[in-house]
Scaffold this active site. Structure first.
Site, PDB file in Angstrom:
ATOM      1  N   GLU A  68      50.309   1.261  -4.527  1.00 46.24           N
ATOM      2  CA  GLU A  68      50.210  -0.249  -3.904  1.00 46.24           C
ATOM      3  C   GLU A  68      49.028  -0.697  -4.706  1.00 46.24           C
ATOM      4  O   GLU A  68      48.094  -0.123  -5.376  1.00 46.24           O
ATOM      5  CB  GLU A  68      49.550  -0.308  -2.307  1.00 46.24           C
ATOM      6  CG  GLU A  68      49.078  -1.476  -1.807  1.00 46.24           C
ATOM      7  CD  GLU A  68      50.033  -2.519  -1.853  1.00 46.24           C
ATOM      8  OE1 GLU A  68      51.132  -2.428  -1.867  1.00 46.24           O
ATOM      9  OE2 GLU A  68      49.549  -3.662  -2.572  1.00 46.24           O
ATOM     10  N   ASP A  95      49.161  -0.872 -10.588  1.00 44.91           N
ATOM     11  CA  ASP A  95      50.355  -1.721 -10.588  1.00 44.91           C
ATOM     12  C   ASP A  95      51.377  -0.721 -11.042  1.00 44.91           C
ATOM     13  O   ASP A  95      51.160   0.010 -12.172  1.00 44.91           O
ATOM     14  CB  ASP A  95      49.634  -2.910 -11.840  1.00 44.91           C
ATOM     15  CG  ASP A  95      50.923  -3.847 -11.781  1.00 44.91           C
ATOM     16  OD1 ASP A  95      52.141  -3.722 -11.789  1.00 44.91           O
ATOM     17  OD2 ASP A  95      50.408  -5.048 -11.956  1.00 44.91           O
ATOM     18  N   ASP A 117      58.236  -7.892  -3.508  1.00 44.61           N
ATOM     19  CA  ASP A 117      58.012  -9.396  -3.595  1.00 44.61           C
ATOM     20  C   ASP A 117      59.200 -10.173  -4.556  1.00 44.61           C
ATOM     21  O   ASP A 117      59.635  -9.478  -5.517  1.00 44.61           O
ATOM     22  CB  ASP A 117      56.678  -9.753  -4.318  1.00 44.61           C
ATOM     23  CG  ASP A 117      55.524  -9.084  -3.638  1.00 44.61           C
ATOM     24  OD1 ASP A 117      55.698  -9.072  -2.474  1.00 44.61           O
ATOM     25  OD2 ASP A 117      54.437  -8.628  -4.199  1.00 44.61           O
ATOM     26  N   LYS A 121      60.865 -17.628  -9.184  1.00 42.01           N
ATOM     27  CA  LYS A 121      60.953 -18.291 -10.549  1.00 42.01           C
ATOM     28  C   LYS A 121      61.475 -17.437 -11.488  1.00 42.01           C
ATOM     29  O   LYS A 121      61.082 -16.327 -11.916  1.00 42.01           O
ATOM     30  CB  LYS A 121      59.568 -18.744 -10.996  1.00 42.01           C
ATOM     31  CG  LYS A 121      58.812 -19.934 -10.056  1.00 42.01           C
ATOM     32  CD  LYS A 121      57.802 -20.479 -10.617  1.00 42.01           C
ATOM     33  CE  LYS A 121      57.192 -21.611  -9.420  1.00 42.01           C
ATOM     34  NZ  LYS A 121      55.820 -21.605  -9.338  1.00 42.01           N
ATOM     35  N   THR A 192      60.209  -0.618   7.861  1.00 40.71           N
ATOM     36  CA  THR A 192      58.882  -0.851   7.234  1.00 40.71           C
ATOM     37  C   THR A 192      58.150  -1.983   7.907  1.00 40.71           C
ATOM     38  O   THR A 192      59.034  -2.581   8.800  1.00 40.71           O
ATOM     39  CB  THR A 192      59.132  -1.410   5.897  1.00 40.71           C
ATOM     40  OG1 THR A 192      59.763  -2.743   5.877  1.00 40.71           O
ATOM     41  CG2 THR A 192      60.217  -0.456   4.969  1.00 40.71           C
ATOM     42  N   GLU A 193      57.216  -2.361   7.679  1.00 41.24           N
ATOM     43  CA  GLU A 193      56.463  -3.427   8.556  1.00 41.24           C
ATOM     44  C   GLU A 193      57.392  -4.839   8.555  1.00 41.24           C
ATOM     45  O   GLU A 193      57.526  -5.598   9.214  1.00 41.24           O
ATOM     46  CB  GLU A 193      54.986  -4.023   7.815  1.00 41.24           C
ATOM     47  CG  GLU A 193      54.140  -3.154   8.597  1.00 41.24           C
ATOM     48  CD  GLU A 193      53.106  -2.370   7.359  1.00 41.24           C
ATOM     49  OE1 GLU A 193      53.234  -2.834   6.290  1.00 41.24           O
ATOM     50  OE2 GLU A 193      52.471  -1.189   7.734  1.00 41.24           O
TER      51      GLU A 193
HETATM   52  N1  SAM Z   1      56.891  -2.230   1.690  1.00 40.59           N
HETATM   53  C1  SAM Z   1      56.268  -2.904   2.441  1.00 40.59           C
HETATM   54  C2  SAM Z   1      57.093  -3.329   3.756  1.00 40.59           C
HETATM   55  O1  SAM Z   1      58.390  -3.378   3.486  1.00 40.59           O
HETATM   56  O2  SAM Z   1      56.517  -3.794   4.938  1.00 40.59           O
HETATM   57  C3  SAM Z   1      55.263  -4.115   2.051  1.00 40.59           C
HETATM   58  C4  SAM Z   1      56.280  -5.384   1.592  1.00 40.59           C
HETATM   59  S1  SAM Z   1      55.224  -6.561   0.830  1.00 40.59           S
HETATM   60  C5  SAM Z   1      56.103  -8.020   0.557  1.00 40.59           C
HETATM   61  C6  SAM Z   1      55.092  -5.977  -1.215  1.00 40.59           C
HETATM   62  C7  SAM Z   1      54.231  -5.083  -1.287  1.00 40.59           C
HETATM   63  O3  SAM Z   1      54.328  -4.608  -2.635  1.00 40.59           O
HETATM   64  C8  SAM Z   1      52.777  -5.769  -1.354  1.00 40.59           C
HETATM   65  O4  SAM Z   1      51.779  -4.933  -0.518  1.00 40.59           O
HETATM   66  C9  SAM Z   1      52.099  -5.947  -2.724  1.00 40.59           C
HETATM   67  O5  SAM Z   1      50.922  -5.651  -3.036  1.00 40.59           O
HETATM   68  C10 SAM Z   1      52.997  -4.662  -3.233  1.00 40.59           C
HETATM   69  N2  SAM Z   1      53.327  -4.784  -4.882  1.00 40.59           N
HETATM   70  C11 SAM Z   1      53.835  -5.941  -5.390  1.00 40.59           C
HETATM   71  N3  SAM Z   1      54.075  -5.788  -6.889  1.00 40.59           N
HETATM   72  C12 SAM Z   1      53.519  -4.648  -7.273  1.00 40.59           C
HETATM   73  C13 SAM Z   1      53.181  -3.672  -8.195  1.00 40.59           C
HETATM   74  N4  SAM Z   1      53.619  -4.099  -9.413  1.00 40.59           N
HETATM   75  N5  SAM Z   1      52.743  -2.425  -8.225  1.00 40.59           N
HETATM   76  C14 SAM Z   1      52.437  -2.033  -7.106  1.00 40.59           C
HETATM   77  N6  SAM Z   1      52.495  -2.655  -5.893  1.00 40.59           N
HETATM   78  C15 SAM Z   1      52.876  -4.046  -5.807  1.00 40.59           C
END
Ligand code: SAM
Length: 213
Positions: A68, A95, A117, A121, A192-193
């Site tokens: 995360e 990351d 995410d 865009k 998942t959440e």
């Molecule tokens: N997987 C969880 C769920 O399904 O409930 C969380 C979904 S949330 C929309 C996306 C998560 O991915 C966020 O906590 C974000 O911080 C993390 N995230 C996005 N890009 C990332 C990256 N490049 N590296 C690590 N984490 C990332």
């Protein structure tokens, strides 16, 4: 994921031995870290960790690593682990662009992406976790016969992810446009959440499983 600044999150994570703080040193050494040679499954963008904590509780013979980017979110996963400790789950705050700095070639047996995410865009397409750029990174750490599982309720992101496969040299092994009504693919599903939130609104959940061979 809505990001609130959680006071003390950074400090708590810095002190937690549930978090692997030097992923570069862990690279190639995950089996020593867990103290066994069980398969390694990772979730990238695990959020508050509901899915990976559930998986680790169910499959004690698999080592899980939750990745995360944000401390404020990871903090929630750490808190959950403090309440319900599991020996086969660790976390890394990083990351995923640098994922191959945390894992050696063929060190990972399975990758999960859940509700990544969308980066809607076009100019941000490379940031999407199922993009060809990320698939190339995953290919460097995943065993040749390893697979990647992706779930989302975002149709545009899912279509994009499918279109990326031939460009990245991955193969589709299984696919559903309605996971929660697909008996085969739903077997053993841990929500998942985001999955709980969006499926309770009636959104269909899309899922694919892909591999390189
Ligand atoms: N997987 C969880 C769920 O399904 O409930 C969380 C979904 S949330 C929309 C996306 C998560 O991915 C966020 O906590 C974000 O911080 C993390 N995230 C996005 N890009 C990332 C990256 N490049 N590296 C690590 N984490 C990332």
């Amino acid at each position: 994921m809505r990001l609130k600044n959680v006071p003390g999150a950074r400090e708590a994570i810095a002190q937690s031995d549930l978090v692997v703080h030097e992923p570069g040193e862990a690279k190639g050494n995950w089996r020593q870290i867990f103290g066994n040679d069980h398969p390694v499954h990772i979730e990238i963008g695990m959020g508050k960790g509901k899915f990976i904590h559930g998986m680790a509780g169910r499959f004690s013979e698999i080592n899980y690593i939750g990745i995360e980017k944000y401390s404020s979110v990871l903090f929630r996963a750490v808190q959950k682990m403090e309440e319900e400790p599991l020996g086969n789950l660790k976390f890394v705050r990083m990351d995923a662009e640098e994922i191959d700095q945390a894992f050696a070639e063929d060190e990972v047996d399975r990758i999960y992406l859940n509700f990544s995410d969308p980066w809607p865009k076009d100019r941000h397409a490379k940031r999407r976790l199922p993009s060809r750029e990320f698939l190339a990174r995953y290919a460097r750490i995943l065993k040749p016969d390893g697979c990647l599982e992706f779930k989302t309720d975002n149709r545009a992101l899912f279509e994009f992810a499918l279109e990326e496969l031939p460009h990245a040299g991955w193969r589709l092994k299984a696919l559903t446009y309605d996971l929660h009504h697909d008996e085969d693919m739903m077997r053993g599903n841990i929500m998942t959440e985001y999955e709980e939130k969006f499926s309770s609104k009636g959104n269909p959940i899309y899922k694919y499983i892909i591999s390189r061979i």
